[in-house]
Scaffold this active site. Structure first.
Site, PDB file in Angstrom:
ATOM      1  N   TYR A  64      42.901  37.340  34.394  1.00 58.27           N
ATOM      2  CA  TYR A  64      42.985  38.724  33.902  1.00 58.27           C
ATOM      3  C   TYR A  64      44.414  39.256  33.984  1.00 58.27           C
ATOM      4  O   TYR A  64      45.117  38.991  34.962  1.00 58.27           O
ATOM      5  CB  TYR A  64      42.079  39.624  34.736  1.00 58.27           C
ATOM      6  CG  TYR A  64      42.067  41.052  34.247  1.00 58.27           C
ATOM      7  CD1 TYR A  64      41.266  41.414  33.181  1.00 58.27           C
ATOM      8  CD2 TYR A  64      42.900  42.017  34.812  1.00 58.27           C
ATOM      9  CE1 TYR A  64      41.271  42.712  32.694  1.00 58.27           C
ATOM     10  CE2 TYR A  64      42.911  43.318  34.335  1.00 58.27           C
ATOM     11  CZ  TYR A  64      42.093  43.660  33.275  1.00 58.27           C
ATOM     12  OH  TYR A  64      42.106  44.943  32.797  1.00 58.27           O
ATOM     13  N   TRP A  98      47.711  41.811  31.711  1.00 56.32           N
ATOM     14  CA  TRP A  98      48.252  42.350  30.464  1.00 56.32           C
ATOM     15  C   TRP A  98      49.302  41.466  29.816  1.00 56.32           C
ATOM     16  O   TRP A  98      49.625  41.655  28.650  1.00 56.32           O
ATOM     17  CB  TRP A  98      48.800  43.762  30.697  1.00 56.32           C
ATOM     18  CG  TRP A  98      47.759  44.807  30.467  1.00 56.32           C
ATOM     19  CD1 TRP A  98      46.534  44.879  31.072  1.00 56.32           C
ATOM     20  CD2 TRP A  98      47.842  45.926  29.572  1.00 56.32           C
ATOM     21  NE1 TRP A  98      45.861  45.985  30.605  1.00 56.32           N
ATOM     22  CE2 TRP A  98      46.635  46.648  29.693  1.00 56.32           C
ATOM     23  CE3 TRP A  98      48.821  46.385  28.706  1.00 56.32           C
ATOM     24  CZ2 TRP A  98      46.381  47.807  28.959  1.00 56.32           C
ATOM     25  CZ3 TRP A  98      48.571  47.552  27.975  1.00 56.32           C
ATOM     26  CH2 TRP A  98      47.360  48.245  28.101  1.00 56.32           C
TER      27      TRP A  98
HETATM   28  N1  MGD Z   1      44.382  50.744  42.981  1.00 53.68           N
HETATM   29  C1  MGD Z   1      44.308  50.506  41.678  1.00 53.68           C
HETATM   30  N2  MGD Z   1      44.465  49.255  41.205  1.00 53.68           N
HETATM   31  C2  MGD Z   1      44.406  49.024  39.885  1.00 53.68           C
HETATM   32  C3  MGD Z   1      44.174  50.079  38.971  1.00 53.68           C
HETATM   33  C4  MGD Z   1      44.011  51.388  39.477  1.00 53.68           C
HETATM   34  O1  MGD Z   1      43.798  52.362  38.739  1.00 53.68           O
HETATM   35  N3  MGD Z   1      44.099  51.568  40.848  1.00 53.68           N
HETATM   36  N4  MGD Z   1      44.132  49.819  37.631  1.00 53.68           N
HETATM   37  C5  MGD Z   1      43.714  48.491  37.234  1.00 53.68           C
HETATM   38  C6  MGD Z   1      43.926  48.265  35.815  1.00 53.68           C
HETATM   39  S1  MGD Z   1      43.214  49.412  34.775  1.00 53.68           S
HETATM   40  C7  MGD Z   1      44.572  47.181  35.326  1.00 53.68           C
HETATM   41  S2  MGD Z   1      44.542  46.897  33.637  1.00 53.68           S
HETATM   42  C8  MGD Z   1      45.214  46.195  36.205  1.00 53.68           C
HETATM   43  C9  MGD Z   1      46.532  45.641  35.633  1.00 53.68           C
HETATM   44  O2  MGD Z   1      46.837  44.454  36.274  1.00 53.68           O
HETATM   45  P1  MGD Z   1      47.699  43.305  35.561  1.00 53.68           P
HETATM   46  O3  MGD Z   1      47.474  43.338  34.088  1.00 53.68           O
HETATM   47  O4  MGD Z   1      47.424  42.046  36.277  1.00 53.68           O
HETATM   48  O5  MGD Z   1      49.167  43.813  35.879  1.00 53.68           O
HETATM   49  P2  MGD Z   1      50.557  43.448  35.214  1.00 53.68           P
HETATM   50  O6  MGD Z   1      51.593  43.960  36.142  1.00 53.68           O
HETATM   51  O7  MGD Z   1      50.610  43.931  33.810  1.00 53.68           O
HETATM   52  O8  MGD Z   1      50.577  41.857  35.268  1.00 53.68           O
HETATM   53  C10 MGD Z   1      51.001  41.071  34.216  1.00 53.68           C
HETATM   54  C11 MGD Z   1      51.764  39.872  34.765  1.00 53.68           C
HETATM   55  O9  MGD Z   1      52.013  38.973  33.688  1.00 53.68           O
HETATM   56  C12 MGD Z   1      53.363  38.511  33.774  1.00 53.68           C
HETATM   57  N5  MGD Z   1      53.781  38.116  32.426  1.00 53.68           N
HETATM   58  C13 MGD Z   1      54.317  38.894  31.454  1.00 53.68           C
HETATM   59  N6  MGD Z   1      54.558  38.162  30.342  1.00 53.68           N
HETATM   60  C14 MGD Z   1      54.167  36.899  30.628  1.00 53.68           C
HETATM   61  C15 MGD Z   1      54.162  35.678  29.871  1.00 53.68           C
HETATM   62  O10 MGD Z   1      54.540  35.621  28.723  1.00 53.68           O
HETATM   63  N7  MGD Z   1      53.660  34.574  30.500  1.00 53.68           N
HETATM   64  C16 MGD Z   1      53.215  34.595  31.772  1.00 53.68           C
HETATM   65  N8  MGD Z   1      52.751  33.465  32.286  1.00 53.68           N
HETATM   66  N9  MGD Z   1      53.216  35.731  32.496  1.00 53.68           N
HETATM   67  C17 MGD Z   1      53.666  36.865  31.938  1.00 53.68           C
HETATM   68  C18 MGD Z   1      54.120  39.683  34.334  1.00 53.68           C
HETATM   69  O11 MGD Z   1      55.361  39.263  34.887  1.00 53.68           O
HETATM   70  C19 MGD Z   1      53.113  40.232  35.351  1.00 53.68           C
HETATM   71  O12 MGD Z   1      53.290  39.636  36.604  1.00 53.68           O
HETATM   72  O13 MGD Z   1      45.458  46.805  37.486  1.00 53.68           O
HETATM   73  C20 MGD Z   1      44.276  47.342  38.054  1.00 53.68           C
HETATM   74  N10 MGD Z   1      44.553  47.753  39.413  1.00 53.68           N
HETATM   75  N1  MGD Z   2      52.841  54.385  31.942  1.00 55.30           N
HETATM   76  C1  MGD Z   2      51.728  53.647  32.026  1.00 55.30           C
HETATM   77  N2  MGD Z   2      50.688  53.888  31.186  1.00 55.30           N
HETATM   78  C2  MGD Z   2      49.546  53.158  31.294  1.00 55.30           C
HETATM   79  C3  MGD Z   2      49.428  52.106  32.226  1.00 55.30           C
HETATM   80  C4  MGD Z   2      50.529  51.878  33.103  1.00 55.30           C
HETATM   81  O1  MGD Z   2      50.484  50.994  33.974  1.00 55.30           O
HETATM   82  N3  MGD Z   2      51.649  52.653  32.970  1.00 55.30           N
HETATM   83  N4  MGD Z   2      48.278  51.354  32.278  1.00 55.30           N
HETATM   84  C5  MGD Z   2      47.377  51.383  31.143  1.00 55.30           C
HETATM   85  C6  MGD Z   2      46.038  50.919  31.527  1.00 55.30           C
HETATM   86  S1  MGD Z   2      45.822  49.251  31.829  1.00 55.30           S
HETATM   87  C7  MGD Z   2      44.967  51.724  31.626  1.00 55.30           C
HETATM   88  S2  MGD Z   2      43.438  51.065  32.021  1.00 55.30           S
HETATM   89  C8  MGD Z   2      45.057  53.155  31.366  1.00 55.30           C
HETATM   90  C9  MGD Z   2      44.272  53.907  32.447  1.00 55.30           C
HETATM   91  O2  MGD Z   2      44.065  55.202  32.125  1.00 55.30           O
HETATM   92  P1  MGD Z   2      43.360  56.169  33.204  1.00 55.30           P
HETATM   93  O3  MGD Z   2      42.344  55.435  33.964  1.00 55.30           O
HETATM   94  O4  MGD Z   2      42.930  57.362  32.474  1.00 55.30           O
HETATM   95  O5  MGD Z   2      44.629  56.477  34.107  1.00 55.30           O
HETATM   96  P2  MGD Z   2      44.936  56.929  35.589  1.00 55.30           P
HETATM   97  O6  MGD Z   2      46.409  57.161  35.576  1.00 55.30           O
HETATM   98  O7  MGD Z   2      44.360  55.984  36.564  1.00 55.30           O
HETATM   99  O8  MGD Z   2      44.163  58.300  35.775  1.00 55.30           O
HETATM  100  C10 MGD Z   2      44.466  59.468  35.032  1.00 55.30           C
HETATM  101  C11 MGD Z   2      44.324  60.684  35.917  1.00 55.30           C
HETATM  102  O9  MGD Z   2      42.972  60.849  36.337  1.00 55.30           O
HETATM  103  C12 MGD Z   2      42.986  61.663  37.482  1.00 55.30           C
HETATM  104  N5  MGD Z   2      41.835  61.333  38.320  1.00 55.30           N
HETATM  105  C13 MGD Z   2      41.695  60.267  39.139  1.00 55.30           C
HETATM  106  N6  MGD Z   2      40.490  60.307  39.758  1.00 55.30           N
HETATM  107  C14 MGD Z   2      39.863  61.413  39.306  1.00 55.30           C
HETATM  108  C15 MGD Z   2      38.582  62.011  39.553  1.00 55.30           C
HETATM  109  O10 MGD Z   2      37.757  61.526  40.308  1.00 55.30           O
HETATM  110  N7  MGD Z   2      38.282  63.146  38.867  1.00 55.30           N
HETATM  111  C16 MGD Z   2      39.147  63.724  37.994  1.00 55.30           C
HETATM  112  N8  MGD Z   2      38.740  64.813  37.343  1.00 55.30           N
HETATM  113  N9  MGD Z   2      40.361  63.198  37.760  1.00 55.30           N
HETATM  114  C17 MGD Z   2      40.712  62.062  38.390  1.00 55.30           C
HETATM  115  C18 MGD Z   2      44.280  61.385  38.220  1.00 55.30           C
HETATM  116  O11 MGD Z   2      44.883  62.622  38.575  1.00 55.30           O
HETATM  117  C19 MGD Z   2      45.080  60.567  37.235  1.00 55.30           C
HETATM  118  O12 MGD Z   2      46.416  61.006  37.084  1.00 55.30           O
HETATM  119  O13 MGD Z   2      46.422  53.572  31.408  1.00 55.30           O
HETATM  120  C20 MGD Z   2      47.250  52.778  30.549  1.00 55.30           C
HETATM  121  N10 MGD Z   2      48.531  53.438  30.439  1.00 55.30           N
HETATM  122 MO    MO Z   3      43.744  48.823  32.575  1.00 50.41          MO
END
Ligand code: MGD
Ligand code: MGD
Ligand code: MO
Length: 767
Positions: free
Chosen positions: A110, A112
């Protein structure tokens, strides 16, 4: 002699022109077509930092003693040449396949990865693994697991189709009077779109709505979740209380006769038993505004007024994805649909509900929908999977039973992990638990450009190129652009493309023809484009696309498509039924009733969790920790880059703290603080703000995990990675999604000498 040249690249956060000189980056500028570019591009300078993996590296005791020897995370690595590295990986894959079968390989992988669609690491690793006989995969996402499972039960459609069908913000700008945003519409998140976005338009569309008089209500613990310029009314609830708030709003609507019984009759099933729950017929507890106020910490009168305004206006309800990344996260998404059904505006322009405006840049962006190019997958001969966030459960408990979407399933016994393009030591919860669980398999192989925490916890690390070091195509099926990505730099160190790494392995395992089909990078790009082109004769031939460098769909007028979610269903529910068992919106689901889950009843309900401010645990850990997406990077990517680093506080990630909570603990702006609970502890830099509800703190995700004692579970993280604190439990037995946003902690000033951050220093390497 200067050799300046400019090439174009694309990222998940936009398109950039990269100027290079003598094979290094001189400047990064957003391309001219983007009206609101993201500053995240500046961190591309990390491609030349000390964190690059230069050569293939093997953990010392694995190299000396073989699979399973020593301990992951704390040892030195030995650098080897490519032939040696590929021989080791190929023979280990062979051994595991032969002795344990292909399902013993976990290659869900898993993450991005990069925006380029050919060099997309997951597409590459999955194609390769399928070619050698298959692998255990993962289903659903960290982003949206609870939504992906619950939404089809309620409205029949796949979650992704509901998202693609979201009402266009252009329609909202014209028609909507009131938009109530649970979790806001964070523009920091709309910077990003998986696969890339040619233009950032969300800010402009929201401003148009505001100019037309649309009123914004931000129901969120953080004020900045709706941009200041939108002048939102801010209601700051306790985190995780949204379902109770929505039930309270529903109660006011129903008891004051403001709901739409005709809509419920014609378009929904199960309203009666749900309304009896709302009124408290069975449990004696009306779910009224006073009840909701006591749970959420909002004012009852505020909630009553909001319900009345909602009924009197063309109202759009929006939920951020974070709301379902919590205990019982299924309930909030089910409940918002039901609340919208009570208002009776689903299918009307500008009314109803949206699952995630602002979560990424594409929701409601009005883009034409072209299916973007992809590396064609091969069928996976192994039918073994886990819900993605259950990885530590799987590693710890092979064979153990768990429930998922109505099934009883069992965890496979994993002997080898292969990861390419993701960072589980960023994305998973309760990292101290993962550090231990991750020791279980015989072998861990990681393809990575950088010495991330995941690379440091591998046995064999294969250095890969970054997108700047290769040619590719970038695009998302939710965006109006397809962009040619040009190689700007030669590969760093001995880095290879994931594709070339897998070709090397495929050759050793006798499947090169099946995996690579005899094509090089240039031939694959053309092949993938030509397949993409077949979907419409509007699309130009490859050479024309190449010479222009990009395609813009919709005849050059991006974002003009006016969608209204479920418009057809509303117009004629007989002719256009929803694909649910009843053909209607399921306020009560007989299917879910049949699953007999104690943590997911047959209608949306308030279920208090174990970890929120109303739980007994708050006596020991009195602060709710939100871990939202970072404004300054994408997850953990390019954390070592200049833009991300410029926003740290004394090298640590900044934690948002209300002055009242800070004062009670003797904490001042810029202090180094320690966050802790019974799962772990990390340091961070205090940033004081009245923009957050007291009792709630927020530490963004993505600071590279940096334990004081590498490889030791429970070690203090010096840098501010919140996942040493978060809980690793499924949302419920329905979806088993990540519940990261349900987390209680304590906070203190850190008076000891803070150990320096070493996240960006590579591990010890020997020859
Ligand atoms: N506490 C907490 N944890 C969360 C979340 C949260 O809201 N709270 N959000 C979750 C969510 S929504 C998501 S989507 C995940 C994201 O988690 P990830 O998608 O695992 O995070 P990234 O940092 O985007 O990791 C991508 C990795 O791929 C590597 N990479 C980039 N390009 C390439 C390539 O071409 N080849 C290879 N082999 N590697 C490459 C980058 O260097 C990086 O290390 O985190 C989750 N974790
Ligand atoms: N710049 C940037 N943009 C991103 C990403 C990133 O890593 N960086 N990651 C991308 C990815 S993989 C994803 S999945 C999306 C995620 O998109 P979201 O899941 O919507 O993003 P978050 O930033 O986790 O949360 C948005 C806001 O929700 C509020 N919140 C948290 N818990 C609660 C709750 O229980 N109740 C209410 N009412 N509000 C709450 C927090 O204040 C937070 O700032 O974002 C994407 N966009
Ligand atoms: Mo995500």
């Amino acid at each position: 002699m200067s050799d300046r040249r400019t090439t174009r690249t694309a990222t998940h956060w936009g398109v950039y022109d990269v100027e290079t000189e003598e094979d290094s980056i001189a400047s990064v500028r957003p391309w001219p077509l983007d009206p609101d570019p993201s500053p995240l591009g500046q961190s591309l300078d990390a491609v030349d930092g000390p964190t690059r993996v230069q050569r293939p590296a093997v953990r010392k005791s694995w190299l000396e003693g073989g699979p399973g020897q020593g301990r992951r995370g704390g040892e030195a690595f030995v650098e080897v040449n490519w032939d040696k590295a590929l021989d080791l990986v190929a023979s280990e894959l062979e051994r595991v396949r032969r002795d344990h079968g292909n399902q013993a390989i976990y290659a869900g992988s898993y993450g991005w990865a990069s925006a380029g669609r050919f060099h997309h690491a997951q597409s590459q690793v999955h194609r390769f693994m399928s070619a050698i006989g298959g692998y255990t995969r993962s289903v659903n996402s960290y982003s949206l697991a609870a939504a992906e499972v619950i939404v089809p039960h309620v409205v029949g459609h796949r979650y992704g189709d509901v998202q693609l069908g979201s009402t266009s913000l252009g329609v909202v700008a014209e028609k909507t009077d009131l938009i109530v945003c649970f979790g806001g519409i964070p523009l920091k998140n709309a910077q990003v779109q998986n696969g890339g976005q040619g233009q950032h338009r969300i800010r402009d569309l929201l401003m148009q709505a505001r100019h037309n008089g649309c009123r914004f209500v931000n129901v969120s613990p953080i004020a900045a979740d709706v941009d200041r310029e939108l002048e939102a009314q801010w209601l700051a609830p306790r985190p995780n209380s949204d379902t109770a708030i929505m039930l309270g709003l529903a109660h006011t609507l129903v008891t004051e006769g403001l709901h739409d019984p005709a809509f419920l009759d014609r378009y929904c099933v199960g309203a009666a038993p749900f309304l009896s729950y709302v009124k408290g017929d069975r449990d004696g507890q009306p779910k009224d505004a006073d009840w909701a106020a006591a749970i959420s910490g909002l004012e009852a009168e505020e909630l009553r007024q909001l319900a009345r305004q909602m009924a009197a206006s063309r109202t759009m309800l929006n939920v951020s994805w974070s709301l379902q990344r919590a205990e019982h996260g299924e309930q909030t998404f089910w409940m918002v649909i039901v609340l919208a059904a009570l208002l009776g505006q689903i299918g009307l322009p500008g009314g109803g509900f949206t699952l995630g405006y602002g979560a990424v840049g594409s929701v409601g962006n009005g883009a034409a929908r072209f299916k973007q190019p992809t590396l064609p997958p091969l069928p996976n001969p192994v039918d073994s999977y886990i819900p993605v966030a259950r990885i530590a459960d799987m590693l710890e408990n092979p064979g153990e039973a768990y429930s998922y979407n109505g099934q009883q399933r069992h965890y496979p016994d994993i002997r080898l992990i292969y990861w390419a393009g993701g960072n589980p030591f960023h994305h998973h919860q309760d990292l101290n638990r993962l550090v231990e669980a991750w020791q279980k398999p015989d072998t861990v192989i990681v393809n990575e450009p950088f010495w991330t925490a995941t690379a440091r916890h591998a046995d064999i690390v294969l250095p890969t190129t970054t997108p700047l070091e290769r040619n590719d195509l970038s695009g998302s099926s939710a965006d109006d652009f397809l962009v040619l990505m040009e190689q700007a730099l030669p590969p760093r160190g001995d880095a290879r493309n994931d594709y070339d790494i897998f070709c090397g392995l495929a050759a050793r395992l006798g499947v090169l023809e099946r995996f690579g089909e005899g094509r090089n990078e240039a031939q694959w790009l053309e092949t993938i484009y030509e397949t993409f082109r077949q979907q419409s004769n509007e699309l130009p031939a490859y050479e024309r696309f190449r010479s222009k460098g990009y395609l813009q769909f919709g005849n050059g007028h991006a974002g003009q498509v006016r969608r209204v979610l479920f418009e057809d269903f509303r117009r004629d529910p007989q002719a256009n039924p929803l694909p649910t068992p009843s053909g209607r919106i399921e306020i009560w689901s007989e299917r879910i009733e049949g699953f007999k889950l104690s943590d997911c009843p047959p209608h949306p309900a308030w279920l208090a969790g174990e970890e929120w401010l109303g739980a007994a645990r708050a006596n020991s850990f009195p602060l709710h920790l939100l871990t939202h997406q970072p404004a300054t990077r994408l997850h953990s990517q390019l954390d070592a880059g200049s833009h991300s680093r410029a926003h740290k506080v004394r090298d640590r990630e900044a934690v948002l703290v209300h002055p009242r909570d800070a004062e009670a603990r003797g904490i001042s702006e810029g202090d180094i603080v320690r966050l802790f609970n019974d799962r772990g502890a990390c340091l961070a830099g205090a940033r004081l703000t009245t923009d957050i509800r007291p009792g709630v703190i927020c530490l963004p995700t993505g600071a590279w995990y940096d334990p004081e004692v590498p490889g030791q579970a429970g070690s203090l993280d010096k840098h501010g990675n919140p996942n040493v604190l978060t809980r690793d439990r499924g949302t419920s037995g329905l979806a088993q999604g990540s519940s990261a946003q349900s987390c209680l902690v304590q906070l203190e000033r850190y008076d000891a000498d803070a150990p320096p951050v070493t996240a960006f220093v590579p591990p010890p390497l020997t020859e």
